[in-house]
Motif scaffolding. Structure first.
Motif, PDB file in Angstrom:
ATOM      1  N   SER A  46       0.822  -1.212   0.000  1.00 49.43           N
ATOM      2  CA  SER A  46       0.000   0.000   0.000  1.00 49.43           C
ATOM      3  C   SER A  46       0.854   1.258   0.000  1.00 49.43           C
ATOM      4  O   SER A  46       0.390   2.340  -0.374  1.00 49.43           O
ATOM      5  CB  SER A  46      -0.924   0.001   1.221  1.00 49.43           C
ATOM      6  N   LEU A  47       2.118   1.136   0.401  1.00 43.13           N
ATOM      7  CA  LEU A  47       3.020   2.293   0.405  1.00 43.13           C
ATOM      8  C   LEU A  47       3.288   2.802  -1.005  1.00 43.13           C
ATOM      9  O   LEU A  47       3.662   3.959  -1.198  1.00 43.13           O
ATOM     10  CB  LEU A  47       4.343   1.931   1.090  1.00 43.13           C
ATOM     11  N   LEU A  48       3.104   1.932  -1.986  1.00 43.23           N
ATOM     12  CA  LEU A  48       3.369   2.331  -3.380  1.00 43.23           C
ATOM     13  C   LEU A  48       2.357   3.371  -3.862  1.00 43.23           C
ATOM     14  O   LEU A  48       2.615   4.077  -4.839  1.00 43.23           O
ATOM     15  CB  LEU A  48       3.331   1.109  -4.293  1.00 43.23           C
ATOM     16  N   SER A  49       1.222   3.463  -3.183  1.00 45.09           N
ATOM     17  CA  SER A  49       0.192   4.412  -3.610  1.00 45.09           C
ATOM     18  C   SER A  49       0.406   5.819  -3.059  1.00 45.09           C
ATOM     19  O   SER A  49      -0.341   6.735  -3.388  1.00 45.09           O
ATOM     20  CB  SER A  49      -1.191   3.916  -3.159  1.00 45.09           C
ATOM     21  N   LEU A  50       1.401   5.991  -2.222  1.00 45.34           N
ATOM     22  CA  LEU A  50       1.639   7.287  -1.581  1.00 45.34           C
ATOM     23  C   LEU A  50       2.507   8.142  -2.491  1.00 45.34           C
ATOM     24  O   LEU A  50       3.744   8.105  -2.428  1.00 45.34           O
ATOM     25  CB  LEU A  50       2.303   7.102  -0.204  1.00 45.34           C
ATOM     26  N   GLY A  51       1.861   8.946  -3.307  1.00 47.11           N
ATOM     27  CA  GLY A  51       2.583   9.726  -4.307  1.00 47.11           C
ATOM     28  C   GLY A  51       3.366  10.894  -3.758  1.00 47.11           C
ATOM     29  O   GLY A  51       4.202  11.468  -4.471  1.00 47.11           O
ATOM     30  N   MET A  52       3.117  11.300  -2.493  1.00 44.64           N
ATOM     31  CA  MET A  52       3.839  12.431  -1.904  1.00 44.64           C
ATOM     32  C   MET A  52       4.863  11.990  -0.853  1.00 44.64           C
ATOM     33  O   MET A  52       5.399  12.812  -0.119  1.00 44.64           O
ATOM     34  CB  MET A  52       2.847  13.400  -1.273  1.00 44.64           C
ATOM     35  N   LEU A  53       5.152  10.692  -0.791  1.00 43.19           N
ATOM     36  CA  LEU A  53       6.043  10.154   0.237  1.00 43.19           C
ATOM     37  C   LEU A  53       7.460  10.711   0.084  1.00 43.19           C
ATOM     38  O   LEU A  53       8.064  10.621  -0.977  1.00 43.19           O
ATOM     39  CB  LEU A  53       6.067   8.622   0.151  1.00 43.19           C
ATOM     40  N   GLU A  54       7.969  11.300   1.183  1.00 40.50           N
ATOM     41  CA  GLU A  54       9.316  11.877   1.183  1.00 40.50           C
ATOM     42  C   GLU A  54      10.276  11.120   2.093  1.00 40.50           C
ATOM     43  O   GLU A  54      11.477  11.098   1.832  1.00 40.50           O
ATOM     44  CB  GLU A  54       9.274  13.342   1.652  1.00 40.50           C
ATOM     45  N   LEU A  55       9.771  10.489   3.136  1.00 43.12           N
ATOM     46  CA  LEU A  55      10.632   9.808   4.100  1.00 43.12           C
ATOM     47  C   LEU A  55       9.999   8.487   4.491  1.00 43.12           C
ATOM     48  O   LEU A  55       8.818   8.448   4.874  1.00 43.12           O
ATOM     49  CB  LEU A  55      10.843  10.697   5.333  1.00 43.12           C
ATOM     50  N   LEU A  56      10.742   7.396   4.386  1.00 46.67           N
ATOM     51  CA  LEU A  56      10.284   6.073   4.789  1.00 46.67           C
ATOM     52  C   LEU A  56      11.428   5.382   5.513  1.00 46.67           C
ATOM     53  O   LEU A  56      12.423   4.982   4.899  1.00 46.67           O
ATOM     54  CB  LEU A  56       9.846   5.253   3.571  1.00 46.67           C
ATOM     55  N   LEU A  57      11.305   5.236   6.833  1.00 43.41           N
ATOM     56  CA  LEU A  57      12.340   4.637   7.671  1.00 43.41           C
ATOM     57  C   LEU A  57      11.754   3.401   8.351  1.00 43.41           C
ATOM     58  O   LEU A  57      10.881   3.516   9.215  1.00 43.41           O
ATOM     59  CB  LEU A  57      12.839   5.638   8.721  1.00 43.41           C
ATOM     60  N   LEU A  58      12.241   2.213   7.958  1.00 47.85           N
ATOM     61  CA  LEU A  58      11.732   0.942   8.484  1.00 47.85           C
ATOM     62  C   LEU A  58      12.856   0.079   9.052  1.00 47.85           C
ATOM     63  O   LEU A  58      12.668  -1.118   9.272  1.00 47.85           O
ATOM     64  CB  LEU A  58      11.012   0.173   7.373  1.00 47.85           C
ATOM     65  N   GLN A  59      14.026   0.665   9.287  1.00 50.35           N
ATOM     66  CA  GLN A  59      15.168  -0.105   9.759  1.00 50.35           C
ATOM     67  C   GLN A  59      14.964  -0.657  11.163  1.00 50.35           C
ATOM     68  O   GLN A  59      14.114  -0.200  11.904  1.00 50.35           O
ATOM     69  CB  GLN A  59      16.453   0.742   9.716  1.00 50.35           C
ATOM     70  N   ASP A  60      15.778  -1.666  11.500  1.00 47.20           N
ATOM     71  CA  ASP A  60      15.778  -2.273  12.839  1.00 47.20           C
ATOM     72  C   ASP A  60      14.415  -2.843  13.199  1.00 47.20           C
ATOM     73  O   ASP A  60      13.877  -2.589  14.280  1.00 47.20           O
ATOM     74  CB  ASP A  60      16.223  -1.239  13.886  1.00 47.20           C
ATOM     75  N   ASN A  61      13.826  -3.637  12.275  1.00 44.61           N
ATOM     76  CA  ASN A  61      12.612  -4.393  12.529  1.00 44.61           C
ATOM     77  C   ASN A  61      12.857  -5.850  12.154  1.00 44.61           C
ATOM     78  O   ASN A  61      14.005  -6.315  12.171  1.00 44.61           O
ATOM     79  CB  ASN A  61      11.437  -3.799  11.742  1.00 44.61           C
ATOM     80  N   ASP A  62      11.813  -6.594  11.814  1.00 44.45           N
ATOM     81  CA  ASP A  62      11.956  -7.997  11.438  1.00 44.45           C
ATOM     82  C   ASP A  62      11.183  -8.282  10.146  1.00 44.45           C
ATOM     83  O   ASP A  62      10.606  -9.350   9.981  1.00 44.45           O
ATOM     84  CB  ASP A  62      11.438  -8.883  12.588  1.00 44.45           C
TER      85      ASP A  62
END
Length: 684
Positions: A146-162
């Motif tokens: 669903s993140l692919l639909s976010l046309g104005m996305l500037e910052l995506l930080l998903l580090q240090d998860n599983d």
């Protein structure tokens, strides 16, 4: 003619108003859904602070949100949630997939450094999201497409998860920050323009990833995903959300068009009325001139008079506009009477024009020295005065009345050893506190500044005066401030316990030395206005043994801070509980105990006071008081009134002040009485 214009205005304005009401009704529905969604999050998190703070309406009219971590904007009278920021709050929860789908105006979501688990949420209806930070949690499953639909996305930080599985083919050219490192992702790193713009650090810590920008080659069975391929399966899911967005755009454009029409009608009306007034005035003047030719001079005088009256009217209007602007941006509120402490009343404009010098960054915000120049209306000369301006940050969500009430409480505390508040300023975006500038600076710089050859020694007498002055200030606060400060604090249990520490942040940087060697304690009474997560990380009382053990603080926590401060005075070493970033502090209580136990007591005291051999017994008495204040058990610490009485019995004689600097304390401080009585039970 004018009635016709009014009719046209009504015919156009009424339909627009009806449409606006319809739009506002829709917004009310959205607002209700958002409040229900926040209530669901509150239940899921079950966090004591959020349970106490998230009450009432999260977004109301033009006021900032009173809910901690919630940011709002406004559509007419209905507020909408645009930001959720709940970082480092030890949240533990399994958030549902649809937890954020009702926040259609959400732009910022940050839940980093918590303990959230489960699959990633669905963001297919959050089309205005620009910043997402879910790093430092224990989320698993695949990264949501669903993140692919976010046309104005500037910052995506998903580090240090599983997270596992492949990386979706992100290709939003708006992306400025991207990090999925330290997960369990696998497969080929998508070869899209957006992702290939980031270095390997954004993908490291995923053993199963291959392809550029990493140096690991993919095997032949890897499926190459092409550049700029749109995600499949998204059209059907997004059709309803796109139609909602289009409808919102239509309403917005309609509102803009209606506003433009109304403005044009009013401009037309104003232009016509001005023209009509001008014509009537000219007709009246011609009639008067034709009636009596001899009155030309009078007419000329009347004209000059009208011109002068017009100028005065314009001046008054300009002053009124200036006053309205001043009201909009707020004004300085002085809490000290004119002339108190030799300060002069000045305006916000004088402060804005003053030269400023940065004094550093504290836990409440940045501080500046401002040189303000005002005019003496009596003598006609310039008056210069220096003030310290603190720009507050990280406060609880406070309305003007709550902020003013708390500042009035602080201003009411008057003692020779407390730095008085001069004035304050409150607006939506700026909160300022003003104090008199103390030229000699703070105790930290006096104690720990560079000891150059021409340094003026900080002797025993001066340090004892500091210990006595700070004790008197704390004793006054403990007698007068607790109940008042507590009344303005939050209703949560943590906040209430905090408010029972009348100072809360006693340390050497908050003790000032004036030109007459007087001692002034600053930054008192703010424990009840600072946001609790910020206070627990930065304020001294939260480093006390009782908070580390039971998460509670009290007046005794101030006593513990005082004991640490006195140990700094005696040893010349920085305490670990107040050490500034970049400096290594010492656990002074444990270190002093070790020194006494191993019989190298003479090394406890700073070299600048070991020159006063005849004062050795008084230094030991002060050391014993400090160690009692640092007792790990709050119940065993003395009260500030008892400490003041004991300190008043320590007096410096002239012989101690003028003593030969070559003498030392090496023999006098090995007395067994130090080890027998100076230390709390824990240290024996």
């Amino acid at each position: 003619m004018m009635e016709k214009h009014y009719l046209i205005a009504v015919l156009i304005f009424v339909p627009c108003l009806l449409l606006r009401i319809r739009c506002a009704t829709a917004q009310v529905g959205y607002s209700g859904k958002e409040k229900d969604a926040l209530a669901a999050l509150k239940t899921s998190f079950n966090h004591p602070f959020l349970n106490a703070n998230w009450t009432g309406d999260p977004c109301f009219m033009s006021q900032p949100s009173m809910w901690y971590g919630i940011q709002c904007t406004n559509f007419s009278i209905i507020g909408r949630v645009t930001g959720i920021v709940l970082d480092s709050m030890e949240l533990r929860s399994n958030i549902k997939l649809d937890a954020f789908m009702d926040f259609t105006e959400l732009a910022t979501l940050s839940l980093k450094n918590n303990s959230l688990w489960g699959n990633m949420m669905d963001f297919s209806l959050n089309l205005k999201l620009t910043h997402i930070d879910m790093s430092g949690n224990i989320l698993h499953g695949e990264i949501s497409h669903s993140l692919l639909s976010l046309g104005m996305l500037e910052l995506l930080l998903l580090q240090d998860n599983d997270f596992g599985g492949p990386i979706p083919e992100f290709n939003q050219l708006t992306l400025k920050a991207f990090n999925v490192s330290n997960n369990n992702l696998s497969g080929l790193i998508p070869i899209t323009h957006a992702l290939q713009a980031f270095g390997y650090d954004s993908f490291s810590g995923n053993a199963g990833l291959c392809g550029p920008p990493s140096s690991i080659l993919c095997n032949s069975s890897s499926t190459v995903r092409g550049i700029d391929n749109p995600a499949s399966g998204q059209v059907g899911e997004l059709s309803s959300s796109k139609s909602e967005v289009k409808l919102s755009v239509y309403w917005f454009l309609l509102d803009v068009a209606a506003l433009v029409v109304v403005i044009l009608l009013f401009l037309l009306y104003y232009k016509k009325s001005q023209k009509l007034k001008k014509m009537m005035k000219q007709l009246e003047m011609n009639k008067s001139a034709s009636t009596n030719q001899d009155e030309k001079g009078e007419v000329g005088d009347d004209k000059d008079k009208r011109i002068e009256e017009g100028r005065q009217d314009q001046t008054m209007k300009a002053a009124e506009v200036e006053g309205q602007d001043q009201h909009k941006r707020g004004k300085l509120e002085f809490v000290q009477p004119h002339g108190a402490d030799d300060h002069q009343i000045f305006e916000m404009g004088d402060l804005l024009k003053a030269s400023a010098e940065s004094l550093g960054n504290g836990i409440f915000g940045n501080s500046y020295k401002a040189e303000i120049v005002t005019m003496n209306n009596v003598a006609g000369n310039q008056i210069k005065q220096s003030v310290v301006v603190k720009r507050l940050r990280d406060l609880k969500p406070l309305v003007s009345e709550d902020f003013t009430k708390q500042l009035q409480v602080i201003a009411s505390l008057k003692h020779p050893n407390l730095l008085p508040l001069l004035a304050y300023y409150f607006s939506k975006n700026e909160k300022l506190l003003l104090y008199k500038y103390i030229r000699k600076g703070n105790l930290f710089n006096r104690l720990f500044g560079k000891r150059v050859p021409d340094r003026i020694p900080f002797g025993w007498r001066s340090r004892l005066i500091v210990a006595q002055g700070v004790a008197r200030a704390l004793e006054y606060l403990h007698r007068n401030a607790t109940s008042s400060i507590q009344s303005g604090s939050s209703s949560s249990s943590t906040s209430t316990s905090t408010s029972t520490a009348p100072h809360g942040n006693l340390k050497s940087t908050n003790v000032l030395l004036d030109d007459n060697d007087g001692v002034l304690v600053s930054d008192y009474g703010f424990a009840s206005v600072v946001a609790i997560p910020v206070a627990t990380q930065r304020m001294v009382i939260y480093k006390s043994p009782e908070y580390q053990k039971s998460k509670k603080v009290s007046k005794a926590s101030d006593v513990w801070s005082y004991g640490s401060l006195v140990l700094e005075l005696l040893t010349g070493k920085i305490s670990a509980c107040t050490a500034q970033p970049g400096l290594n502090g010492v656990d002074l209580c444990s270190w002093v105990h070790r020194a006494v136990r191993e019989e190298w007591t003479a090394e406890i005291f700073d070299r600048e006071i070991t020159m006063h051999r005849r004062a050795s017994s008084d230094m030991v008495r002060l050391l014993k008081i400090a160690m009692r204040c640092c007792d790990p058990s709050p119940e065993k610490r003395p009260g500030m009134d008892e400490i003041v009485r004991e300190l008043e019995n320590i007096r410096v004689t002239e012989s101690e002040v003028d003593e030969d600097e070559s003498s030392s304390l090496d023999q006098s401080l090995t007395d067994e009485s130090v080890s027998a009585t100076a230390l709390p039970a824990r240290y024996k």
